[in-house]
Design a protein around this motif. Structure first.
Motif, PDB file in Angstrom:
ATOM      1  N   GLU A   1       0.788  -1.228   0.000  1.00  0.00           N
ATOM      2  CA  GLU A   1       0.000   0.000   0.000  1.00  0.00           C
ATOM      3  C   GLU A   1       0.819   1.277   0.000  1.00  0.00           C
ATOM      4  OE1 GLU A   1      -4.127   0.087   1.955  1.00  0.00           O
ATOM      5  OE2 GLU A   1      -2.873  -0.957   3.408  1.00  0.00           O
ATOM      6  N   ALA A   2       1.910   1.311   0.757  1.00  0.00           N
ATOM      7  CA  ALA A   2       2.496   2.612   1.066  1.00  0.00           C
ATOM      8  C   ALA A   2       3.977   2.757   0.777  1.00  0.00           C
ATOM      9  CB  ALA A   2       2.239   2.924   2.551  1.00  0.00           C
TER      10      ALA A   2
ATOM     11  N   ASP B   1       7.545   5.872  -1.147  1.00  0.00           N
ATOM     12  CA  ASP B   1       8.329   6.555  -0.115  1.00  0.00           C
ATOM     13  C   ASP B   1       9.771   6.072  -0.093  1.00  0.00           C
ATOM     14  OD1 ASP B   1       6.099   7.973   0.520  1.00  0.00           O
ATOM     15  OD2 ASP B   1       5.598   6.832   2.315  1.00  0.00           O
TER      16      ASP B   1
ATOM     17  N   TYR C   1       2.444   6.476  10.717  1.00  0.00           N
ATOM     18  CA  TYR C   1       2.808   6.477   9.303  1.00  0.00           C
ATOM     19  C   TYR C   1       1.520   6.645   8.494  1.00  0.00           C
ATOM     20  CZ  TYR C   1       5.052   4.837   4.967  1.00  0.00           C
ATOM     21  OH  TYR C   1       5.515   4.725   3.686  1.00  0.00           O
ATOM     22  N   ARG C   2       1.377   5.987   7.406  1.00  0.00           N
ATOM     23  CA  ARG C   2       0.222   6.174   6.543  1.00  0.00           C
ATOM     24  C   ARG C   2      -0.975   5.332   7.009  1.00  0.00           C
ATOM     25  NH1 ARG C   2       1.393   9.116   2.029  1.00  0.00           N
ATOM     26  NH2 ARG C   2       3.603   9.322   1.487  1.00  0.00           N
TER      27      ARG C   2
ATOM     28  N   ARG D   1      -3.981   2.408  10.714  1.00  0.00           N
ATOM     29  CA  ARG D   1      -2.827   3.297  10.634  1.00  0.00           C
ATOM     30  C   ARG D   1      -1.563   2.468  10.834  1.00  0.00           C
ATOM     31  NH1 ARG D   1      -1.134   8.348   9.650  1.00  0.00           N
ATOM     32  NH2 ARG D   1      -3.060   9.244  10.437  1.00  0.00           N
ATOM     33  N   TYR D   2      -0.687   2.465   9.852  1.00  0.00           N
ATOM     34  CA  TYR D   2       0.588   1.776  10.003  1.00  0.00           C
ATOM     35  C   TYR D   2       1.505   2.589  10.912  1.00  0.00           C
ATOM     36  CZ  TYR D   2      -1.071  -0.921   6.030  1.00  0.00           C
ATOM     37  OH  TYR D   2      -1.823  -1.714   5.216  1.00  0.00           O
TER      38      TYR D   2
ATOM     39  N   ALA E   1       3.977  11.220   5.098  1.00  0.00           N
ATOM     40  CA  ALA E   1       2.640  10.761   5.481  1.00  0.00           C
ATOM     41  C   ALA E   1       1.791  11.922   5.982  1.00  0.00           C
ATOM     42  CB  ALA E   1       2.754   9.679   6.548  1.00  0.00           C
TER      43      ALA E   1
ATOM     44  N   SER F   1       0.770  14.162   3.083  1.00  0.00           N
ATOM     45  CA  SER F   1      -0.250  13.514   2.265  1.00  0.00           C
ATOM     46  C   SER F   1      -1.625  13.648   2.896  1.00  0.00           C
ATOM     47  CB  SER F   1       0.100  12.036   2.074  1.00  0.00           C
ATOM     48  OG  SER F   1      -0.925  11.371   1.366  1.00  0.00           O
ATOM     49  N   GLU F   2      -1.690  13.498   4.213  1.00  0.00           N
ATOM     50  CA  GLU F   2      -2.984  13.596   4.893  1.00  0.00           C
ATOM     51  C   GLU F   2      -3.498  15.040   4.893  1.00  0.00           C
ATOM     52  OE1 GLU F   2      -3.237  11.894   8.708  1.00  0.00           O
ATOM     53  OE2 GLU F   2      -2.944   9.849   8.002  1.00  0.00           O
TER      54      GLU F   2
END
Length: 310
Positions: free
Chosen positions: A106-107, A111, A162-163, A270-271, A296, A299-300
């Protein structure tokens, strides 16, 4: 108190072989010399490290604690050696990352690419593990940074948000549940055969817990390694699955599956980034965490508002 590596590696060998004789042979020591080293160490520590049993020797509680520290020390020494050797090749550091499969899917890729562009002389290695194994790998020094899905079970770690990711339901095309509009509740899946990851994977453990809370069992018909295998098996009608939404939508273009949102508060996860809890982190670890946590957060802050639960 000073320790020598020969004796520490002998203790590790005894623990792993359950035999002083075999351990002495493995470490290229005479049996008498190995026995003396062990006895001298126990005398200096004031504790017994091993007990003799019918099937060999077994570490005591103190012995198991010492073995954990020896393994962590050996991992740190190996990392030290690897990193110093790499300086001669023009590489200014080596970052060992352990992450669960969902975070990788996913993330992480974008990155990691950003970090590599900004720090081209730092070599990155990435290993796929379950969330529980990610935590132990970082805590024991086998990895520098971890990325995993909660819960946090190892208190030796410091963590950073994190994301976020969403879970979705994956169904064979034409499945009865696919006719429903909108999201699906987890209860609706409990009467279905489930296709999922192996025991220990965060999504599997999460679903097991939610099923138990409802007094139900999870019909885990097939358990495999890899999201692509799950999507293919669902596409062949062998069950339904819960996957990260980004991954599910990607596979919907390749296999005969349909994707529906999972309408549960816990479907949004949430990681976490993790490193060993210490006053000062190694510079390369700190740079990595600062960059990923910053990406992260940015991005949010720029993401459009939706009706999803926070």
């Amino acid at each position: 108190m000073r320790f020598d590596l020969v004796t520490l590696n002998l203790v590790l060998a005894i623990a792993e072989t359950r035999s002083i004789t075999r351990a002495a042979d493995r470490e290229h020591l005479a049996l008498a010399a190995a026995s003396k080293r062990l006895k001298d160490l126990e005398t200096r520590l004031g504790v017994q490290l091993f007990e003799r049993r019918a099937r060999g020797v077994e570490p005591t509680e103190a012995g198991r604690a010492l073995v954990r520290h020896i393994r962590s020390l050996n991992a740190s020494l190996h990392a030290l050696e690897s990193e110093v050797v790499e300086f001669s090749r023009g590489i200014k550091g080596h970052l060992r990352i352990a992450a669960n499969a969902a975070a990788i899917a996913e993330a992480l890729p974008a990155d990691l690419a950003t970090f590599s562009r900004e720090h081209p002389q730092i070599r990155i290695s990435l290993e796929d593990m379950t969330s529980a194994n990610v935590q132990s790998a970082v805590a024991e020094g086998r990895a520098d940074v971890g990325v995993f899905a909660p819960p946090l079970v190892d208190q030796r770690l410091a963590t950073w948000p994190y994301r976020a990711g969403e879970l979705a339901v994956v169904l064979p095309q034409g499945h009865a549940l696919a006719r429903a509009r909108g999201g699906l509740r987890f209860d609706a899946l409990l009467d279905c055969d489930m296709v999922g990851l192996h025991i220990g994977a965060s999504v599997h453990e999460l679903m097991l817990q939610r099923a138990l809370e409802r007094g139900r069992t999870l019909n885990a018909r097939l358990q495999v390694r890899g999201f692509d295998a799950i999507a293919q098996l669902v596409g062949e009608g062998l069950g339904v699955a819960v996957l990260p939404a980004v991954v599910a939508e990607r596979f919907a273009k390749l296999f005969a599956i349909q994707v529906r949102p999972l309408d549960e508060p816990w479907a949004r996860r949430r990681y976490l980034l993790a490193a060993q809890a210490q006053e000062v982190l190694p510079a390369v670890v700190q740079r990595f965490i600062d960059l990923l946590a910053g990406l992260a957060a940015a991005s949010e802050s720029t993401a459009p508002l939706t009706g999803a639960n926070p």
